[in-house]
Design an enzyme around this catalytic site. Structure first.
Site, PDB file in Angstrom:
ATOM      1  N   GLY A  47     -11.346   8.557  13.699  1.00  0.00           N
ATOM      2  CA  GLY A  47     -11.568   7.532  12.552  1.00  0.00           C
ATOM      3  C   GLY A  47     -11.102   6.342  12.654  1.00  0.00           C
ATOM      4  O   GLY A  47      -9.919   6.338  13.096  1.00  0.00           O
ATOM      5  N   GLN A  52      -8.073  -1.891   9.737  1.00  0.00           N
ATOM      6  CA  GLN A  52      -7.040  -1.297  10.821  1.00  0.00           C
ATOM      7  C   GLN A  52      -7.073  -2.304  12.061  1.00  0.00           C
ATOM      8  O   GLN A  52      -6.169  -1.934  12.821  1.00  0.00           O
ATOM      9  CB  GLN A  52      -7.334   0.084  11.166  1.00  0.00           C
ATOM     10  CG  GLN A  52      -6.822   1.157   9.988  1.00  0.00           C
ATOM     11  CD  GLN A  52      -7.149   2.378  10.695  1.00  0.00           C
ATOM     12  OE1 GLN A  52      -8.372   3.091  10.428  1.00  0.00           O
ATOM     13  NE2 GLN A  52      -6.101   3.288  11.012  1.00  0.00           N
ATOM     14  N   CYS A  89      -2.769   9.036  10.718  1.00  0.00           N
ATOM     15  CA  CYS A  89      -3.621   7.758  10.687  1.00  0.00           C
ATOM     16  C   CYS A  89      -2.962   7.069  11.836  1.00  0.00           C
ATOM     17  O   CYS A  89      -1.668   7.165  12.003  1.00  0.00           O
ATOM     18  CB  CYS A  89      -3.293   7.265   9.232  1.00  0.00           C
ATOM     19  SG  CYS A  89      -4.105   5.420   9.287  1.00  0.00           S
ATOM     20  N   LEU A  90      -3.935   6.490  12.451  1.00  0.00           N
ATOM     21  CA  LEU A  90      -3.721   5.503  13.751  1.00  0.00           C
ATOM     22  C   LEU A  90      -2.812   4.672  13.107  1.00  0.00           C
ATOM     23  O   LEU A  90      -1.970   3.964  14.009  1.00  0.00           O
ATOM     24  CB  LEU A  90      -4.800   5.186  14.299  1.00  0.00           C
ATOM     25  CG  LEU A  90      -5.673   6.171  14.998  1.00  0.00           C
ATOM     26  CD1 LEU A  90      -7.080   5.454  15.454  1.00  0.00           C
ATOM     27  CD2 LEU A  90      -4.771   6.799  16.213  1.00  0.00           C
ATOM     28  N   HIS A 131     -10.594   9.536   3.926  1.00  0.00           N
ATOM     29  CA  HIS A 131      -9.573   8.915   4.463  1.00  0.00           C
ATOM     30  C   HIS A 131     -10.126   7.431   4.869  1.00  0.00           C
ATOM     31  O   HIS A 131      -9.351   6.344   4.536  1.00  0.00           O
ATOM     32  CB  HIS A 131      -8.987   9.613   5.533  1.00  0.00           C
ATOM     33  CG  HIS A 131      -7.759   9.074   6.397  1.00  0.00           C
ATOM     34  ND1 HIS A 131      -6.597   9.488   6.275  1.00  0.00           N
ATOM     35  CD2 HIS A 131      -8.010   7.836   7.147  1.00  0.00           C
ATOM     36  CE1 HIS A 131      -5.890   8.510   7.014  1.00  0.00           C
ATOM     37  NE2 HIS A 131      -6.504   7.891   7.624  1.00  0.00           N
ATOM     38  N   GLU A 132     -11.039   7.204   5.644  1.00  0.00           N
ATOM     39  CA  GLU A 132     -11.521   6.005   5.833  1.00  0.00           C
ATOM     40  C   GLU A 132     -12.005   5.022   5.157  1.00  0.00           C
ATOM     41  O   GLU A 132     -11.790   3.942   5.018  1.00  0.00           O
ATOM     42  CB  GLU A 132     -12.565   6.324   7.131  1.00  0.00           C
ATOM     43  CG  GLU A 132     -12.398   6.880   8.533  1.00  0.00           C
ATOM     44  CD  GLU A 132     -10.910   6.452   9.130  1.00  0.00           C
ATOM     45  OE1 GLU A 132     -10.475   5.338   8.811  1.00  0.00           O
ATOM     46  OE2 GLU A 132     -10.179   7.334   9.679  1.00  0.00           O
ATOM     47  N   HIS A 135      -9.318   3.410   3.326  1.00  0.00           N
ATOM     48  CA  HIS A 135      -8.844   2.219   3.811  1.00  0.00           C
ATOM     49  C   HIS A 135      -9.389   0.968   3.630  1.00  0.00           C
ATOM     50  O   HIS A 135      -8.899  -0.455   3.573  1.00  0.00           O
ATOM     51  CB  HIS A 135      -8.975   2.128   5.589  1.00  0.00           C
ATOM     52  CG  HIS A 135      -8.147   3.055   6.404  1.00  0.00           C
ATOM     53  ND1 HIS A 135      -6.493   2.512   6.108  1.00  0.00           N
ATOM     54  CD2 HIS A 135      -7.926   4.193   6.884  1.00  0.00           C
ATOM     55  CE1 HIS A 135      -5.874   3.397   7.188  1.00  0.00           C
ATOM     56  NE2 HIS A 135      -6.522   4.380   7.647  1.00  0.00           N
TER      57      HIS A 135
HETATM   58 NI    NI Z   1      -6.034   5.975   8.790  1.00  0.00          NI
END
Ligand code: NI
Length: 159
Positions: A47, A52, A89-90, A131-132, A135
């Site tokens: 995701g 991000q 998380c990226l 989670h997304e 963000h």
């Molecule tokens: Ni994330």
């Protein structure tokens, strides 16, 4: 399509800002969504949210192994239960931590053309949705982390 640079937590305060609703469903949005998907796949993520990649627009892409989901202006409209699971998380590379999330959520959003969509997610999809969407309000999972479990996991898909 292009791979965009993923911002890293602590290095860029854009990750901590609130994103604006998308009002124009135009080529610019489609390019953003295309680039986000390519960037997510390139990074082996499940995701990715627009902040991000430094864009404060309310859109996310998710693929938990069931195909690409593009969600514009997503909102959790219903949830039930509670479950604690590890997340990554990226934007927080190399770490994992447990977070409490609902067991199941229903999300209303729009597709890239502005048409309404509704999806229900449980398991990994539930986690990715929560989670997304976090963000988009400048929230990163480590803000809600119960325990850092980085040591217990080999590298896996990250959100
Ligand atoms: Ni994330």
């Amino acid at each position: 399509m292009a791979i965009r640079k993923i911002l890293i937590e602590g290095e860029d305060d854009l990750l901590r800002k609130h994103s604006r609703p998308v009002e124009k469903f135009d080529k610019r949005l489609w390019t953003l969504l295309d680039d986000m998907a390519q960037t997510m796949y390139d990074a082996d993520g499940a995701g990715l949210a627009a902040p991000q990649v430094g864009v404060l627009k309310r859109c996310v892409v998710i693929d938990v192994g069931e195909g690409l989901l593009e969600l514009v202006n997503p909102k959790i409209v219903w949830s039930t239960g509670s479950v604690v699971r590890p997340e990554g998380c990226l934007s927080v590379p190399g770490r994992r931590g447990t977070v409490e999330r609902p067991e199941k959520v229903r999300v209303q959003a729009q597709d890239r053309f502005g048409q309404p969509i509704e999806i229900e997610g449980e398991g990994f999809l539930d986690m990715a949705l929560c989670h997304e969407i976090d963000h988009l309000d400048g929230i990163i999972y480590i803000d809600k982390m119960i325990e850092d479990v980085t040591d217990q996991y080999e590298t896996e898909d990250e959100e």
